[in-house]
Write an enzyme that holds these catalytic residues in place. Structure first.
Site, PDB file in Angstrom:
ATOM      1  N   GLU A  36       8.714  46.461 -24.270  1.00  9.85           N
ATOM      2  CA  GLU A  36       7.660  46.720 -25.249  1.00  9.85           C
ATOM      3  C   GLU A  36       6.487  47.337 -24.481  1.00  9.85           C
ATOM      4  O   GLU A  36       6.043  46.756 -23.483  1.00  9.85           O
ATOM      5  CB  GLU A  36       7.236  45.403 -25.904  1.00  9.85           C
ATOM      6  N   ARG A 262      15.842  34.123 -17.110  1.00 10.12           N
ATOM      7  CA  ARG A 262      14.707  34.914 -16.648  1.00 10.12           C
ATOM      8  C   ARG A 262      14.483  34.659 -15.172  1.00 10.12           C
ATOM      9  O   ARG A 262      14.834  33.599 -14.657  1.00 10.12           O
ATOM     10  CB  ARG A 262      13.423  34.491 -17.362  1.00 10.12           C
ATOM     11  N   LYS A 272       3.483  38.870 -19.732  1.00  3.53           N
ATOM     12  CA  LYS A 272       2.514  39.964 -19.840  1.00  3.53           C
ATOM     13  C   LYS A 272       1.216  39.497 -20.478  1.00  3.53           C
ATOM     14  O   LYS A 272       0.150  39.992 -20.149  1.00  3.53           O
ATOM     15  CB  LYS A 272       3.116  41.100 -20.675  1.00  3.53           C
TER      16      LYS A 272
HETATM   17  P1  ATP Z   1       6.858  39.054 -21.091  1.00  2.00           P
HETATM   18  O1  ATP Z   1       7.145  37.626 -21.310  1.00  2.00           O
HETATM   19  O2  ATP Z   1       6.558  39.394 -19.680  1.00  2.00           O
HETATM   20  O3  ATP Z   1       5.867  39.637 -22.059  1.00  2.00           O
HETATM   21  P2  ATP Z   1       8.878  40.328 -22.617  1.00  2.00           P
HETATM   22  O4  ATP Z   1      10.264  39.855 -22.700  1.00  2.00           O
HETATM   23  O5  ATP Z   1       8.044  40.124 -23.827  1.00  2.00           O
HETATM   24  O6  ATP Z   1       8.259  39.755 -21.306  1.00  2.00           O
HETATM   25  P3  ATP Z   1       9.616  43.042 -22.805  1.00  2.00           P
HETATM   26  O7  ATP Z   1       8.840  44.259 -22.578  1.00  2.00           O
HETATM   27  O8  ATP Z   1      10.076  42.744 -24.179  1.00  2.00           O
HETATM   28  O9  ATP Z   1       8.772  41.850 -22.249  1.00  2.00           O
HETATM   29  O10 ATP Z   1      10.841  42.970 -21.797  1.00  2.00           O
HETATM   30  C1  ATP Z   1      11.849  43.936 -21.720  1.00  2.00           C
HETATM   31  C2  ATP Z   1      13.089  43.322 -21.173  1.00  2.00           C
HETATM   32  O11 ATP Z   1      12.831  42.681 -19.926  1.00  2.00           O
HETATM   33  C3  ATP Z   1      13.636  42.247 -22.103  1.00  2.00           C
HETATM   34  O12 ATP Z   1      15.005  42.520 -22.308  1.00  2.00           O
HETATM   35  C4  ATP Z   1      13.429  40.970 -21.369  1.00  2.00           C
HETATM   36  O13 ATP Z   1      14.479  40.091 -21.649  1.00  2.00           O
HETATM   37  C5  ATP Z   1      13.387  41.396 -19.913  1.00  2.00           C
HETATM   38  N1  ATP Z   1      12.541  40.491 -19.149  1.00  2.00           N
HETATM   39  C6  ATP Z   1      11.234  40.223 -19.347  1.00  2.00           C
HETATM   40  N2  ATP Z   1      10.800  39.296 -18.484  1.00  2.00           N
HETATM   41  C7  ATP Z   1      11.843  38.964 -17.695  1.00  2.00           C
HETATM   42  C8  ATP Z   1      12.039  38.050 -16.604  1.00  2.00           C
HETATM   43  N3  ATP Z   1      11.058  37.293 -16.144  1.00  2.00           N
HETATM   44  N4  ATP Z   1      13.263  37.984 -16.034  1.00  2.00           N
HETATM   45  C9  ATP Z   1      14.262  38.760 -16.483  1.00  2.00           C
HETATM   46  N5  ATP Z   1      14.156  39.628 -17.499  1.00  2.00           N
HETATM   47  C10 ATP Z   1      12.965  39.740 -18.113  1.00  2.00           C
HETATM   48 MG    MG Z   2       9.553  41.026 -25.604  1.00  2.00          MG
END
Ligand code: ATP
Ligand code: MG
Length: 566
Positions: A36, A262, A272
């Protein structure tokens, strides 16, 4: 099992292999990385990126970069560009396979009409609070909305009006008609569309209804031809909904969602939302502050893409939640830089030394290897003269036992140079040592025939006449607590107040004048350093990582003491 094997045999690879063997998707493999664009990528994302791109590559498939841009309020083109840059830096390419969930808005809208037509979605006119009240809890089932049995025509009409901007935000939502009594809250008539009267960075004001994540994500996977939709464990409870969409819509393609754990790292936060708080509230100097776990921060800190990929490979892919030691990330970088970084001399906190028996005007060039076991990296010449700087820690007026460096009357070897002896200590009015008067033994030049005389310690130094003065930034972990995210108090209470130390007067050997941004060096005995790319005049060097994991040592010592006391 060595690291490479572990990497090879992760459970997701096994699933993909089995799917290919069973002839699913005609043997095709297609993945996607779906960020995102509401923040910068962090090391956690790197785990998902490496997995998505590497799996596709290994099975001759393709990986898409798909921006999940369904929340126009929080998203920005700045983040899109930063994400592209970080992915390229990590070494991945996707050519034309760059998509946006917003590309699919017209088709997603069509799918929504489809569900309404089939009696599988309805317009709910309750307020957000009313919807929440009827949703139930983990232990109590939800209750049906009074609008749940609206006739199909009325739903069609209201949904069109929602899309045409007739209603205000929050007046209506479109919901899937699944089961309000489901034990899985995600299945209790989840919202599919809501009204948001905001301009979208790509679609402008075309839409005032925007799809919710689960709906948009599943159907983007379908439309794009994804075969394996790899995501993190928190989506496990969403999988039944993912599959419900596949079963209840006319789709040609059945992607399979697989969850993995994760990446969480000790002494930092990864969400984020929290990282943006650190930026917005000025706890750090931006998303790419070298203390941040963002890829741009790590890059500026001096991390290489190879060391990050190596780290991701070593931690492996599992379904178990875990918290990885920061030291394991640092070690991957240390191992690489130990091999590749040229050695240099830098005196972080200088103490002046005058060598009284060395001629005033004489200068010598001393040969110094650029690397202890890589002759291919060659050597350089370090100027030496009567006045030099040494590290102020390398002198103790009152040395502890086993102190191998300089103290009154003792001798030490200047690396690549002579043995010197401390003859006199000069202090200022406050009693602080400001200068040492030493003598040198001309028979002890390194590399010469007579240089065999041994002394206990060897220290680094720079010539006072030739050294260049630079600012050095020394970084430490951003948080004091191993898991600042845990617990109920504000994570920012655990920030490390000493995470950045700035040294203004460090003295470097003159060859470093020619160093270029992002070039990396080992400053002997002090750690790996790089020129901070934020300072185009090359005036600031940052410490990338120390030579040893000093925290591990402190932690080990504490553990030994504890066990002694027990
Ligand atoms: P955040 O919690 O940092 O906001 P998010 O999942 O909302 O993370 P996205 O931009 O949606 O952020 O993430 C894109 C991809 O990265 C998703 O498929 C998510 O599963 C993966 N991802 C995000 N954080 C991690 C992590 N700590 N370890 C592994 N994969 C991750
Ligand atoms: Mg997300």
């Amino acid at each position: 099992m060595d690291d490479q094997e572990k990497q090879k045999t992760n459970f997701i690879r096994q699933i993909v292999e089995a799917d290919i063997a069973a002839g699913k998707n005609d043997g095709r493999v297609q993945t996607r990385f779906p960020p995102e664009p509401n923040g910068y990528l962090h090391i956690g994302h790197a785990k998902a990126i490496c997995l998505d791109f590497d799996i596709a590559k290994e099975f001759q498939g393709e990986c898409y970069l798909r921006f999940d841009d369904t929340n126009p309020e929080k998203e920005d083109i700045e983040y899109v560009e930063a994400i592209e840059k970080d992915l390229k830096w990590l070494g991945y390419s996707w050519d034309e396979r760059q998509t946006y969930a917003s590309d699919y808005f017209p088709k997603l809208h069509g799918f929504a009409l489809n569900l309404i037509q089939e009696g599988k979605a309805y317009v709910d006119s309750q307020s957000a609070d009313e919807i929440r009240l009827l949703r139930g809890t983990l232990t109590e089932p939800g209750k049906d909305s009074p609008y749940r049995d609206r006739p199909i025509d009325e739903n069609m009409d209201l949904f069109q009006k929602m899309a045409n901007g007739v209603f205000d935000e929050g007046e209506h939502v479109l919901r899937a008609k699944i089961n309000m009594a489901s034990p899985n809250i995600n299945m209790r008539d989840p919202t599919l569309y809501r009204i948001r009267k905001v301009v979208h960075q790509r679609t402008g004001d075309t839409w005032c209804i925007y799809p919710m994540y689960d709906f948009a994500h599943t159907l983007s996977d379908v439309l794009e031809g994804t075969t394996h939709s790899l995501c993190t464990l928190e989506f496990e409870d969403h999988r039944p909904l993912y599959e419900w969409f596949l079963e209840n819509l006319p789709v040609q393609n059945y992607p399979r969602q697989i969850e993995f754990s994760r990446l969480n790292l000790m002494f930092t936060v990864m969400s984020k939302r929290k990282l943006s708080q650190l930026v917005d509230e000025g706890h750090v100097g931006g998303w790419h502050d070298p203390r941040m776990p963002t890829l741009s921060g790590l890059r500026r800190r001096g991390y290489t893409a190879a060391s990050i990929r190596d780290f991701i490979g070593r931690i492996g892919i599992t379904k178990k939640d875990n918290l990885i030691e920061l030291g394991s990330l640092e070690n991957c970088l240390r191992e690489e830089l130990n091999e590749t970084a040229p050695r240099r001399f830098a005196v972080l906190r200088p103490l002046k030394v005058v060598i009284d028996n060395y001629p005033q005007d004489k200068e010598e060039l001393l040969d110094a290897a650029n690397h202890p076991n890589r002759p291919d990296l060659g050597s350089r010449q370090i100027p030496f003269c009567r006045e030099i700087y040494i590290e102020s820690d390398d002198f103790r007026e009152d040395p502890p036992r086993k102190f191998r460096r300089l103290s009154p009357g003792s001798e030490v070897r200047l690396r690549y140079g002579y043995i010197i002896k401390c003859e006199e200590v000069i202090k200022d009015q406050s009693g602080e040592v400001i200068e040492l008067r030493c003598s040198y033994d001309p028979e002890t030049r390194s590399g010469s025939e007579q240089a065999q005389r041994k002394v206990k310690g060897t220290i680094h130094w720079v010539s006072a006449r030739h050294a260049i003065q630079r600012e050095l930034h020394l970084y430490d972990r951003l948080f004091i607590a191993p898991n600042p995210d845990q617990g109920t108090d504000d994570f920012k209470r655990h920030l490390n107040p000493d995470s950045l130390e700035i040294l203004k007067n460090s003295m470097l050997e003159p060859i470093l004048e020619a160093a270029k941004p992002a070039e990396k060096f080992q400053f002997e005995r002090q750690g790996y350093f790089t020129i901070d790319t934020e300072f185009p005049d090359c005036s600031v060097f940052s410490r990338t990582v120390t030579l040893r994991d000093s925290w591990a040592k402190i932690e080990r010592q504490a553990a030994i003491e504890e066990s002694r006391q027990a």
